[in-house]
Motif scaffolding. Structure first.
Motif, PDB file in Angstrom:
ATOM      1  N   GLU A 175       0.829  -1.215   0.000  1.00  0.00           N
ATOM      2  CA  GLU A 175       0.000   0.000   0.000  1.00  0.00           C
ATOM      3  C   GLU A 175       0.862   1.263   0.000  1.00  0.00           C
ATOM      4  N   ILE A 176       1.956   1.230   0.753  1.00  0.00           N
ATOM      5  CA  ILE A 176       2.866   2.378   0.756  1.00  0.00           C
ATOM      6  C   ILE A 176       3.502   2.556  -0.619  1.00  0.00           C
ATOM      7  N   ALA A 177       3.887   1.431  -1.236  1.00  0.00           N
ATOM      8  CA  ALA A 177       4.493   1.490  -2.568  1.00  0.00           C
ATOM      9  C   ALA A 177       3.534   2.092  -3.591  1.00  0.00           C
ATOM     10  N   GLU A 178       2.248   1.784  -3.461  1.00  0.00           N
ATOM     11  CA  GLU A 178       1.246   2.356  -4.372  1.00  0.00           C
ATOM     12  C   GLU A 178       1.189   3.876  -4.225  1.00  0.00           C
ATOM     13  N   GLU A 179       1.366   4.358  -2.997  1.00  0.00           N
ATOM     14  CA  GLU A 179       1.405   5.802  -2.780  1.00  0.00           C
ATOM     15  C   GLU A 179       2.653   6.414  -3.419  1.00  0.00           C
ATOM     16  N   LEU A 180       3.779   5.758  -3.219  1.00  0.00           N
ATOM     17  CA  LEU A 180       5.047   6.310  -3.697  1.00  0.00           C
ATOM     18  C   LEU A 180       5.154   6.298  -5.207  1.00  0.00           C
ATOM     19  N   ASP A 181       4.476   5.366  -5.855  1.00  0.00           N
ATOM     20  CA  ASP A 181       4.484   5.330  -7.320  1.00  0.00           C
ATOM     21  C   ASP A 181       3.864   6.584  -7.922  1.00  0.00           C
ATOM     22  N   GLU A 182       3.041   7.274  -7.129  1.00  0.00           N
ATOM     23  CA  GLU A 182       2.372   8.487  -7.608  1.00  0.00           C
ATOM     24  C   GLU A 182       3.188   9.750  -7.346  1.00  0.00           C
ATOM     25  N   LEU A 183       4.265   9.622  -6.577  1.00  0.00           N
ATOM     26  CA  LEU A 183       5.045  10.797  -6.175  1.00  0.00           C
ATOM     27  C   LEU A 183       6.316  10.941  -6.987  1.00  0.00           C
ATOM     28  N   GLU A 184       6.838  12.180  -7.034  1.00  0.00           N
ATOM     29  CA  GLU A 184       8.149  12.389  -7.628  1.00  0.00           C
ATOM     30  C   GLU A 184       9.207  11.798  -6.708  1.00  0.00           C
ATOM     31  N   THR A 185      10.377  11.542  -7.248  1.00  0.00           N
ATOM     32  CA  THR A 185      11.389  10.765  -6.544  1.00  0.00           C
ATOM     33  C   THR A 185      11.813  11.354  -5.203  1.00  0.00           C
ATOM     34  N   ASN A 186      12.014  12.685  -5.151  1.00  0.00           N
ATOM     35  CA  ASN A 186      12.505  13.248  -3.889  1.00  0.00           C
ATOM     36  C   ASN A 186      11.458  13.163  -2.787  1.00  0.00           C
ATOM     37  N   ASP A 187      10.174  13.340  -3.153  1.00  0.00           N
ATOM     38  CA  ASP A 187       9.113  13.209  -2.160  1.00  0.00           C
ATOM     39  C   ASP A 187       8.985  11.765  -1.691  1.00  0.00           C
ATOM     40  N   ALA A 188       9.074  10.826  -2.632  1.00  0.00           N
ATOM     41  CA  ALA A 188       9.003   9.406  -2.273  1.00  0.00           C
ATOM     42  C   ALA A 188      10.172   9.020  -1.373  1.00  0.00           C
ATOM     43  N   ALA A 189      11.366   9.539  -1.683  1.00  0.00           N
ATOM     44  CA  ALA A 189      12.548   9.237  -0.869  1.00  0.00           C
ATOM     45  C   ALA A 189      12.405   9.790   0.546  1.00  0.00           C
ATOM     46  N   ASP A 190      11.811  10.968   0.678  1.00  0.00           N
ATOM     47  CA  ASP A 190      11.596  11.561   2.007  1.00  0.00           C
ATOM     48  C   ASP A 190      10.705  10.673   2.865  1.00  0.00           C
ATOM     49  N   ILE A 191       9.665  10.111   2.263  1.00  0.00           N
ATOM     50  CA  ILE A 191       8.741   9.250   3.017  1.00  0.00           C
ATOM     51  C   ILE A 191       9.409   7.929   3.366  1.00  0.00           C
ATOM     52  N   ILE A 192      10.117   7.322   2.425  1.00  0.00           N
ATOM     53  CA  ILE A 192      10.803   6.054   2.700  1.00  0.00           C
ATOM     54  C   ILE A 192      11.840   6.225   3.799  1.00  0.00           C
ATOM     55  N   ALA A 193      12.493   7.390   3.834  1.00  0.00           N
ATOM     56  CA  ALA A 193      13.520   7.641   4.849  1.00  0.00           C
ATOM     57  C   ALA A 193      12.956   7.591   6.263  1.00  0.00           C
ATOM     58  N   GLU A 194      11.641   7.789   6.420  1.00  0.00           N
ATOM     59  CA  GLU A 194      11.015   7.774   7.740  1.00  0.00           C
ATOM     60  C   GLU A 194      10.690   6.356   8.216  1.00  0.00           C
ATOM     61  N   LEU A 195      10.820   5.369   7.324  1.00  0.00           N
ATOM     62  CA  LEU A 195      10.476   3.986   7.664  1.00  0.00           C
ATOM     63  C   LEU A 195      11.653   3.263   8.298  1.00  0.00           C
TER      64      LEU A 195
END
Length: 450
Positions: free
Chosen positions: A84-104
């Motif tokens: 489910e998180i990956a589905e969210e990140l597929d919709e985001l630009e790379t830097n925004d997706a990286a910011d969210i993954i960094a919190e995991l």
């Protein structure tokens, strides 16, 4: 018009959640901006916020994730599966997706990355995670439009259409060679007004600002502010184009830096928010409060050295808070100007010239304030002329010394690699309080001879 959350809207949402009316929830929320929906989720309890988050489609919720308060985003992510998180990140630009993954957590990072559908997108995200979050590499986008210098205009337009599909806004078109080394930028106007067969090498602009991938984010902000840029390319050690930074990322950097400096100036040594725990607030505030307390002890000790003088000349004691307060205020004013100049990179000239200017300014202010204090204390408070003279001279001296301390300390901290914003808080106030009291009674002792 700015969106405002109403009590009626919250009640309506809660009603739809309780009745599990997903269709009405979608109708009510889908027309709202993602930032407004994030505000709404912050107003609801966690279970209600999570329910709404799962009702909306990923294209909407991906943007909402970026706007949520850190604590709420962390809780919602904990409720979502890696897929489910990956589905969210597929919709985001790379830097925004990286910011969210960094919190995991480290284990969940790997799971989420493995669930990403777009392999190239996943590679770009992993690449961004290598960089420190406070550097150009940590805030850049991998999405950009680039063309090769050996292309002609027609080929360039065809390739740009393909590349632009994955980019929300095209600020610049970058020109590179076969090794991806950045050569310059292409003007959209020149592209549209030039013959289709014209080589790009004949029309691109070679003069271009860029930043290294390991440059500090605040330095990037200074460059973009200085040259009024909407975007700036990022290059590696070999001069190859690796990403771009846009103005919206820089606004966040400037805001974060301003928030941090404001907290440091207030004597808060760690980054905290209003909703953080009591323990976190205590750890952030206590060190500087302890420093202020120690400074207070020193002030008491200094006053104790002149106990006899205060018994003999009682009026000396009554002016002590005034002298200490003026010393602190002047020091904070001087340090604030220097810190601002350091932050904006607008300080010029030698340290000697800076100190001479500060002495001249403080002398002028000191003379004016001392004259007001002399006449006020003598004619309004009926203080003896000799005491009024002592207080006036002390005030001039204290203002000069406090301004020099306020100027020199932030410059020294900056040279030592310490954030000079520390100098505008309790550090300057406490040190100037002590110096002010010591100067005041030393001058009194010199004139009165006690």
């Amino acid at each position: 018009m700015e969106f405002k959350i109403s009590k009626e809207l919250i009640q309506q949402l809660e009603q739809f959640i309780q009745s599990k009316d997903d269709q009405q929830l979608g109708v009510l929320l889908n027309d709202l901006h993602h930032a407004d929906i994030a505000e709404i989720l912050d107003e609801l309890d966690f279970d209600e916020a999570t329910y709404i988050f799962k009702v909306l489609d990923s294209e909407k919720t991906a943007e909402i994730l970026l706007e949520l308060e850190d604590d709420l985003r962390e809780k919602i992510l904990s409720r979502l599966s890696p897929k489910e998180i990956a589905e969210e990140l597929d919709e985001l630009e790379t830097n925004d997706a990286a910011d969210i993954i960094a919190e995991l957590s480290q284990s969940k990072k790997q799971e989420v990355i493995s669930e990403l559908i777009d392999v190239e997108h996943a590679k770009d995200i992993v690449d961004l995670l290598r960089y420190n979050e406070d550097t150009a590499g940590g805030i850049m986008h991998k999405e950009l439009v680039k063309v090769y210098e050996n292309w002609n205009v027609l080929t360039c337009i065809k390739e740009m259409r393909i590349q632009a599909e994955n980019i929300s806004r095209v600020h610049s078109i970058y020109v590179v060679d076969e090794q991806d080394k950045l050569l310059g930028r292409l003007s959209l106007k020149d592209l549209l007004t030039t013959s289709a067969k014209t080589p790009i090498s004949e029309v691109y602009i070679r003069k271009l600002n860029s930043v290294m991938v390991d440059a500090e984010d605040i330095e990037v902000a200074r460059i973009m502010q200085k040259y009024d840029l909407e975007a700036i390319p990022v290059i590696d050690e070999l001069g190859r184009l690796v990403g771009r930074i846009t103005i919206d990322d820089i606004v966040d950097v400037i805001k974060d830096e301003a928030d941090q400096d404001y907290q440091l100036a207030a004597g808060i040594s760690q980054d905290v928010e209003a909703d953080d725990s009591i323990i976190e607030h205590t750890k952030a505030r206590l060190p500087w409060l302890v420093l202020a307390l120690l400074g207070g002890f020193i002030s008491v000790k200094v006053l104790g050295l002149f106990e006899g003088a205060m018994q003999q000349y009682g009026y000396l004691f009554f002016f002590t808070p005034l002298i200490a307060a003026m010393a602190g205020n002047v020091g904070v004013q001087s340090s604030a100007i220097i810190v601002q100049g350091l932050a904006n990179d607008t300080l010029s000239g030698s340290l000697f010239n800076r100190l001479i200017k500060e002495i001249s300014l403080s002398l002028l202010n000191g003379l004016i304030l001392a004259a007001i204090l002399f006449f006020g204390s003598h004619f309004l408070l009926n203080v003896e002329i000799i005491i009024a003279v002592i207080v006036a001279i002390s005030l001039i001296s204290v203002i000069i010394i406090a301004s020099l301390i306020g100027t020199f300390i932030p410059l020294l901290l900056d040279k030592m690699g310490i954030d000079p914003a520390l100098a505008t808080g309790p550090f300057i106030t406490t040190s100037n309080d002590i110096c002010g009291i010591l100067i005041y009674f030393s001058i009194a002792k010199l004139i009165l001879g006690f």
